[in-house]
Scaffold this motif. Sequence first.
Motif, PDB file in Angstrom:
ATOM      1  N   GLY A 276       0.817  -1.203   0.000  1.00 30.59           N
ATOM      2  CA  GLY A 276       0.000   0.000   0.000  1.00 30.59           C
ATOM      3  C   GLY A 276       0.855   1.258   0.000  1.00 30.59           C
ATOM      4  O   GLY A 276       2.080   1.219   0.149  1.00 30.59           O
ATOM      5  N   ILE A 277       0.203   2.391  -0.175  1.00 35.11           N
ATOM      6  CA  ILE A 277       0.884   3.683  -0.289  1.00 35.11           C
ATOM      7  C   ILE A 277       0.295   4.634   0.736  1.00 35.11           C
ATOM      8  O   ILE A 277      -0.931   4.738   0.872  1.00 35.11           O
ATOM      9  CB  ILE A 277       0.709   4.270  -1.706  1.00 35.11           C
ATOM     10  N   ARG A 318     -10.569  11.397 -22.561  1.00 37.89           N
ATOM     11  CA  ARG A 318     -11.655  12.102 -21.839  1.00 37.89           C
ATOM     12  C   ARG A 318     -12.141  11.297 -20.638  1.00 37.89           C
ATOM     13  O   ARG A 318     -13.321  11.319 -20.287  1.00 37.89           O
ATOM     14  CB  ARG A 318     -12.824  12.426 -22.773  1.00 37.89           C
ATOM     15  N   GLY A 319     -11.214  10.562 -20.020  1.00 37.74           N
ATOM     16  CA  GLY A 319     -11.583   9.755 -18.862  1.00 37.74           C
ATOM     17  C   GLY A 319     -11.012  10.340 -17.589  1.00 37.74           C
ATOM     18  O   GLY A 319     -10.587  11.507 -17.545  1.00 37.74           O
ATOM     19  N   ARG A 320     -10.977   9.542 -16.556  1.00 35.22           N
ATOM     20  CA  ARG A 320     -10.391   9.979 -15.281  1.00 35.22           C
ATOM     21  C   ARG A 320      -9.705   8.802 -14.600  1.00 35.22           C
ATOM     22  O   ARG A 320     -10.095   7.648 -14.790  1.00 35.22           O
ATOM     23  CB  ARG A 320     -11.439  10.606 -14.362  1.00 35.22           C
ATOM     24  N   LEU A 321      -8.678   9.126 -13.823  1.00 31.64           N
ATOM     25  CA  LEU A 321      -7.886   8.126 -13.102  1.00 31.64           C
ATOM     26  C   LEU A 321      -8.078   8.347 -11.607  1.00 31.64           C
ATOM     27  O   LEU A 321      -7.939   9.467 -11.112  1.00 31.64           O
ATOM     28  CB  LEU A 321      -6.408   8.267 -13.472  1.00 31.64           C
ATOM     29  N   LYS A 322      -8.402   7.284 -10.906  1.00 29.73           N
ATOM     30  CA  LYS A 322      -8.610   7.357  -9.458  1.00 29.73           C
ATOM     31  C   LYS A 322      -7.670   6.365  -8.789  1.00 29.73           C
ATOM     32  O   LYS A 322      -7.587   5.205  -9.197  1.00 29.73           O
ATOM     33  CB  LYS A 322     -10.068   7.028  -9.120  1.00 29.73           C
ATOM     34  N   ILE A 323      -6.961   6.820  -7.751  1.00 33.08           N
ATOM     35  CA  ILE A 323      -6.006   5.975  -7.042  1.00 33.08           C
ATOM     36  C   ILE A 323      -6.429   5.866  -5.582  1.00 33.08           C
ATOM     37  O   ILE A 323      -6.627   6.876  -4.908  1.00 33.08           O
ATOM     38  CB  ILE A 323      -4.578   6.538  -7.127  1.00 33.08           C
ATOM     39  N   ALA A 324      -6.589   4.641  -5.125  1.00 34.84           N
ATOM     40  CA  ALA A 324      -6.926   4.390  -3.717  1.00 34.84           C
ATOM     41  C   ALA A 324      -5.929   3.382  -3.163  1.00 34.84           C
ATOM     42  O   ALA A 324      -5.498   2.466  -3.863  1.00 34.84           O
ATOM     43  CB  ALA A 324      -8.348   3.862  -3.592  1.00 34.84           C
ATOM     44  N   SER A 325      -5.541   3.572  -1.908  1.00 35.90           N
ATOM     45  CA  SER A 325      -4.575   2.659  -1.324  1.00 35.90           C
ATOM     46  C   SER A 325      -4.741   2.614   0.185  1.00 35.90           C
ATOM     47  O   SER A 325      -5.112   3.612   0.812  1.00 35.90           O
ATOM     48  CB  SER A 325      -3.148   3.096  -1.676  1.00 35.90           C
ATOM     49  N   GLU A 326      -4.467   1.437   0.753  1.00 37.69           N
ATOM     50  CA  GLU A 326      -4.494   1.258   2.198  1.00 37.69           C
ATOM     51  C   GLU A 326      -3.249   0.479   2.582  1.00 37.69           C
ATOM     52  O   GLU A 326      -2.992  -0.604   2.043  1.00 37.69           O
ATOM     53  CB  GLU A 326      -5.755   0.505   2.623  1.00 37.69           C
ATOM     54  N   GLN A 327      -2.468   1.061   3.475  1.00 38.27           N
ATOM     55  CA  GLN A 327      -1.212   0.427   3.859  1.00 38.27           C
ATOM     56  C   GLN A 327      -1.474  -0.927   4.521  1.00 38.27           C
ATOM     57  O   GLN A 327      -2.335  -1.060   5.390  1.00 38.27           O
ATOM     58  CB  GLN A 327      -0.433   1.335   4.800  1.00 38.27           C
ATOM     59  N   GLY A 328      -0.723  -1.921   4.043  1.00 39.24           N
ATOM     60  CA  GLY A 328      -0.885  -3.274   4.543  1.00 39.24           C
ATOM     61  C   GLY A 328      -1.941  -4.071   3.812  1.00 39.24           C
ATOM     62  O   GLY A 328      -2.064  -5.284   4.019  1.00 39.24           O
ATOM     63  N   VAL A 329      -2.704  -3.422   2.938  1.00 41.46           N
ATOM     64  CA  VAL A 329      -3.796  -4.097   2.203  1.00 41.46           C
ATOM     65  C   VAL A 329      -3.509  -4.115   0.703  1.00 41.46           C
ATOM     66  O   VAL A 329      -3.673  -5.131   0.029  1.00 41.46           O
ATOM     67  CB  VAL A 329      -5.152  -3.422   2.480  1.00 41.46           C
ATOM     68  N   GLY A 330      -3.076  -2.967   0.156  1.00 41.17           N
ATOM     69  CA  GLY A 330      -2.797  -2.907  -1.276  1.00 41.17           C
ATOM     70  C   GLY A 330      -3.292  -1.615  -1.895  1.00 41.17           C
ATOM     71  O   GLY A 330      -3.827  -0.735  -1.208  1.00 41.17           O
ATOM     72  N   SER A 331      -3.108  -1.504  -3.205  1.00 41.47           N
ATOM     73  CA  SER A 331      -3.493  -0.303  -3.955  1.00 41.47           C
ATOM     74  C   SER A 331      -4.420  -0.679  -5.092  1.00 41.47           C
ATOM     75  O   SER A 331      -4.317  -1.777  -5.657  1.00 41.47           O
ATOM     76  CB  SER A 331      -2.258   0.413  -4.512  1.00 41.47           C
ATOM     77  N   CYS A 332      -5.304   0.249  -5.443  1.00 39.83           N
ATOM     78  CA  CYS A 332      -6.235   0.031  -6.548  1.00 39.83           C
ATOM     79  C   CYS A 332      -6.193   1.245  -7.477  1.00 39.83           C
ATOM     80  O   CYS A 332      -6.432   2.379  -7.034  1.00 39.83           O
ATOM     81  CB  CYS A 332      -7.651  -0.200  -6.035  1.00 39.83           C
ATOM     82  N   PHE A 333      -5.873   1.000  -8.730  1.00 40.74           N
ATOM     83  CA  PHE A 333      -5.871   2.043  -9.753  1.00 40.74           C
ATOM     84  C   PHE A 333      -7.116   1.842 -10.618  1.00 40.74           C
ATOM     85  O   PHE A 333      -7.257   0.804 -11.269  1.00 40.74           O
ATOM     86  CB  PHE A 333      -4.604   1.967 -10.598  1.00 40.74           C
TER      87      PHE A 333
END
Length: 341
Positions: A276-277, A318-333
């Motif tokens: 995670g980040i 014409r899209g969008r990028l969303k970044i979610a992350s939880e330390q110790g769990v992982g990241s989702c792009f």
Amino acid sequence: MTVEAVLEGIPMPVMLIDNDSRIKLANAAASEMFNRDLAGASVVSLLRQAPVLAVIDASLNDAQAGQARFLLSGLSGENTYICRANPLPDGGAMLSFEDQTQQEDSEMMRRDFVANISHELRTPLTSLMGFIETLQGPARGDVDAHDRFLTIMDREAQRMNRMVTDLLSLARVEVDERIRPRDQVDLAAVLRSVVATLEGKLSDALVTVSADALRGSFPVLGDRDQLTQLFLNLIENAIKYGGTGKTIHINVENLDRDQALRQPAVRVDIRDEGEGIDAIHLPRLTERFYRVDDHRSRDQGGTGLGLAIAKHIVSRHRGRLKIASEQGVGSCFSVFFPRAG
């Protein structure tokens, strides 16, 4: 034609002031710039910056034209203007404000870019020059040193090659960014192709892919080559930072409506099971050369440009990028594109 009509026809903020430094007339652009009605206001209390007031004073008292830099703070940050003061034949002066914010931001970005790329290339070049000097001198007859140094030199040369390749890719994407793609592309097919291409890297890292949703059809208007590059970058990142023996989860779904895009959309999620980040890094991940862990990224072959390229590709579509992350769990792009048809 009245003076008021002439001022309103000028696109930049303009105001006329009398000899007492009070505003007689101001166009709509000037009122919008200061977010208030300017008639009768004192420019001394409005502008309040010594270089600007000095230019205005010279214009009113010495009939001397001049200009000065003016900074205006607002909700969106600080904007930079060139304030020009020109004396009028019947007394008073005309003030105009030319917005320089974008130009100064671009110049700052250019300076930062040159500084960053110089720093990025200096390290491997210094290493190569040092090893060449050693091989030509003290280690000339040392076979073991030759093998060891040549391995390191090859790694540094490959790193520079990746840097140049990514810089060229970024330049191409930026040139095309304003041109909207017109070809219909199935995102599921692109993702299946990317996963197949990365089969060797997945196997070496002992990483599996969970991608049951790729059996469907998810059409968007896009550039197939750029979309392939986008998902190569995102999935390669998931392999690098997701951890050995972990799983990368890829999901695609059609949305009846995306609130940000305000239309039907296709959503792609690429989720890893890594460390995670920290949330403090998330807003800056798509900046050029920004790395969460500089040494780790370099060791794994990262150039710091992959997510910057991804951001520009998503923007072109014409899209969008969303970044979610939880330390110790992982990241989702997550990537959202307008759905074709």
